[in-house]
Design an enzyme around this catalytic site. Structure first.
Site, PDB file in Angstrom:
ATOM      1  N   LYS A  35      10.173 -85.355  53.786  1.00 31.60           N
ATOM      2  CA  LYS A  35       8.802 -84.772  53.564  1.00 31.60           C
ATOM      3  C   LYS A  35       8.785 -84.823  51.835  1.00 31.60           C
ATOM      4  O   LYS A  35       9.405 -84.107  51.304  1.00 31.60           O
ATOM      5  CB  LYS A  35       8.696 -83.300  54.011  1.00 31.60           C
ATOM      6  CG  LYS A  35       7.355 -82.729  53.671  1.00 31.60           C
ATOM      7  CD  LYS A  35       7.130 -81.463  54.556  1.00 31.60           C
ATOM      8  CE  LYS A  35       7.847 -80.428  53.780  1.00 31.60           C
ATOM      9  NZ  LYS A  35       7.139 -79.959  52.571  1.00 31.60           N
ATOM     10  N   ASP A  63       2.831 -84.428  52.601  1.00 28.32           N
ATOM     11  CA  ASP A  63       2.588 -82.727  52.843  1.00 28.32           C
ATOM     12  C   ASP A  63       1.668 -82.622  51.550  1.00 28.32           C
ATOM     13  O   ASP A  63       1.982 -81.800  50.928  1.00 28.32           O
ATOM     14  CB  ASP A  63       3.660 -82.021  52.962  1.00 28.32           C
ATOM     15  CG  ASP A  63       3.343 -80.687  53.568  1.00 28.32           C
ATOM     16  OD1 ASP A  63       2.260 -80.542  54.081  1.00 28.32           O
ATOM     17  OD2 ASP A  63       3.969 -79.879  53.274  1.00 28.32           O
ATOM     18  N   LYS A  65      -1.638 -81.176  52.061  1.00 32.79           N
ATOM     19  CA  LYS A  65      -2.452 -79.914  52.575  1.00 32.79           C
ATOM     20  C   LYS A  65      -3.721 -80.292  51.944  1.00 32.79           C
ATOM     21  O   LYS A  65      -4.283 -79.156  51.359  1.00 32.79           O
ATOM     22  CB  LYS A  65      -1.737 -78.670  52.302  1.00 32.79           C
ATOM     23  CG  LYS A  65      -0.532 -78.563  52.974  1.00 32.79           C
ATOM     24  CD  LYS A  65      -0.109 -76.974  52.716  1.00 32.79           C
ATOM     25  CE  LYS A  65       1.270 -76.898  53.288  1.00 32.79           C
ATOM     26  NZ  LYS A  65       2.452 -77.324  52.752  1.00 32.79           N
ATOM     27  N   ASP A  68     -10.946 -79.718  51.430  1.00 32.51           N
ATOM     28  CA  ASP A  68     -12.021 -79.960  50.368  1.00 32.51           C
ATOM     29  C   ASP A  68     -13.348 -80.266  51.268  1.00 32.51           C
ATOM     30  O   ASP A  68     -13.088 -80.199  52.439  1.00 32.51           O
ATOM     31  CB  ASP A  68     -11.720 -80.861  49.301  1.00 32.51           C
ATOM     32  CG  ASP A  68     -12.508 -80.815  47.898  1.00 32.51           C
ATOM     33  OD1 ASP A  68     -13.652 -80.593  48.231  1.00 32.51           O
ATOM     34  OD2 ASP A  68     -11.799 -80.854  46.894  1.00 32.51           O
ATOM     35  N   THR A 118       3.271 -70.622  56.929  1.00 32.25           N
ATOM     36  CA  THR A 118       4.682 -69.633  57.323  1.00 32.25           C
ATOM     37  C   THR A 118       4.947 -68.515  56.454  1.00 32.25           C
ATOM     38  O   THR A 118       5.627 -67.560  56.614  1.00 32.25           O
ATOM     39  CB  THR A 118       5.820 -70.404  57.748  1.00 32.25           C
ATOM     40  OG1 THR A 118       6.085 -71.318  56.574  1.00 32.25           O
ATOM     41  CG2 THR A 118       5.292 -71.311  59.215  1.00 32.25           C
ATOM     42  N   ARG A 209      15.596 -76.214  51.656  1.00 34.78           N
ATOM     43  CA  ARG A 209      16.608 -75.781  50.759  1.00 34.78           C
ATOM     44  C   ARG A 209      17.991 -75.699  51.431  1.00 34.78           C
ATOM     45  O   ARG A 209      19.093 -75.659  50.937  1.00 34.78           O
ATOM     46  CB  ARG A 209      16.171 -74.562  50.378  1.00 34.78           C
ATOM     47  CG  ARG A 209      15.293 -74.367  49.300  1.00 34.78           C
ATOM     48  CD  ARG A 209      14.488 -73.205  48.898  1.00 34.78           C
ATOM     49  NE  ARG A 209      13.599 -72.913  49.843  1.00 34.78           N
ATOM     50  CZ  ARG A 209      12.545 -72.078  49.720  1.00 34.78           C
ATOM     51  NH1 ARG A 209      12.307 -71.276  48.483  1.00 34.78           N
ATOM     52  NH2 ARG A 209      11.410 -71.967  50.556  1.00 34.78           N
TER      53      ARG A 209
END
Length: 235
Positions: A35, A63, A65, A68, A118, A209
């Site tokens: 990603k 990714d 997001k 608009d 999240t 991570r």
């Protein structure tokens, strides 16, 4: 015999393109997807997509997001469609017309609508004006997005079963907020372990991570991938 790739999207949140390419190469034998997030894409542009894909057969999850007016999102989706990402994210809260514009502009890419981040808890949802608890907001946005043509949804592991009951088996459910047992939660508010997310019915787990900050990202990816495959076999 080589083990099949696990349904994991490793978040390649590196500070430079060389590290991003190194991490992607290390994890690619074990996972289905890498990603690329907004920060890395803004820093390096399309070059970073090529760098993380490399010679690997790994899917690239872009990714960004997008959020608009429909015409702008349509243009943005069209501009990245040529990079052949397997997944591109838009915000479900942008509305049906915006989602539909992205779907039509990138027909060969799976448009994934992000429901509720999240990192947000109930208090933050109330502050930004989203009615009801997170589960209700996620449910409403999921139904809206799928109705507009989205073929994937992003939700926390806590909402997967609810969303699946609303949208059926053919929509890909992507879950961030996934952490191995004992790992630091970081900035995530609604989390679960990989095994819990798979058992809930998630199709693709976003993990960053715990893999990329490990001393050996490849070994960390292999270990988590094995746990995910075992959990999937028991579902």
């Amino acid at each position: 015999m080589t083990a099949p790739s696990a349904p994991i999207a490793v978040a390649i949140d590196a500070r430079d393109i060389e590290t991003a390419a190194t991490w992607a190469s290390a994890v690619a034998p074990h996972v289905s997807t890498v990603k690329v997030g907004l920060e890395l894409y803004l820093r390096y542009g399309p070059e970073v997509v090529s760098a993380v894909r490399g010679a690997n057969r790994v899917g690239v999850f872009l990714d960004l997001k997008l959020h608009d007016i429909p015409a702008t999102v349509e243009g943005a989706a069209r501009s990245v469609a040529g990079l052949r990402p397997s997944i591109l994210t838009v915000h479900a809260s942008g509305g049906a017309d915006m989602i539909r514009a992205a779907v039509e502009a990138a027909p060969d890419t799976r448009i994934a609508a992000v429901t509720v981040l999240t990192s947000m808890d109930e208090a933050e949802l109330e502050q930004v004006g989203l009615l009801g608890p997170a589960r209700d907001a996620v449910r409403r946005l999921s139904v809206l997005a799928v109705g507009a043509g989205a073929r994937a949804l992003v939700c926390s592991p806590h909402e997967v079963a609810l969303v699946r009951s609303e949208v059926g088996p053919d929509v890909t459910l992507i879950t961030p907020g996934v952490r191995p047992a004992g790992a630091d939660r970081g900035d995530q508010a609604r989390v679960a372990t990989p095994e819990e997310a798979i058992r809930a019915g998630a199709d693709l787990l976003v993990i960053g991570r715990p893999i990329t900050r490990a001393a050996d990202p490849g070994a960390a990816a292999a270990s988590i991938a094995a746990a995910v495959r075992r959990a999937g076999a028991r579902v």
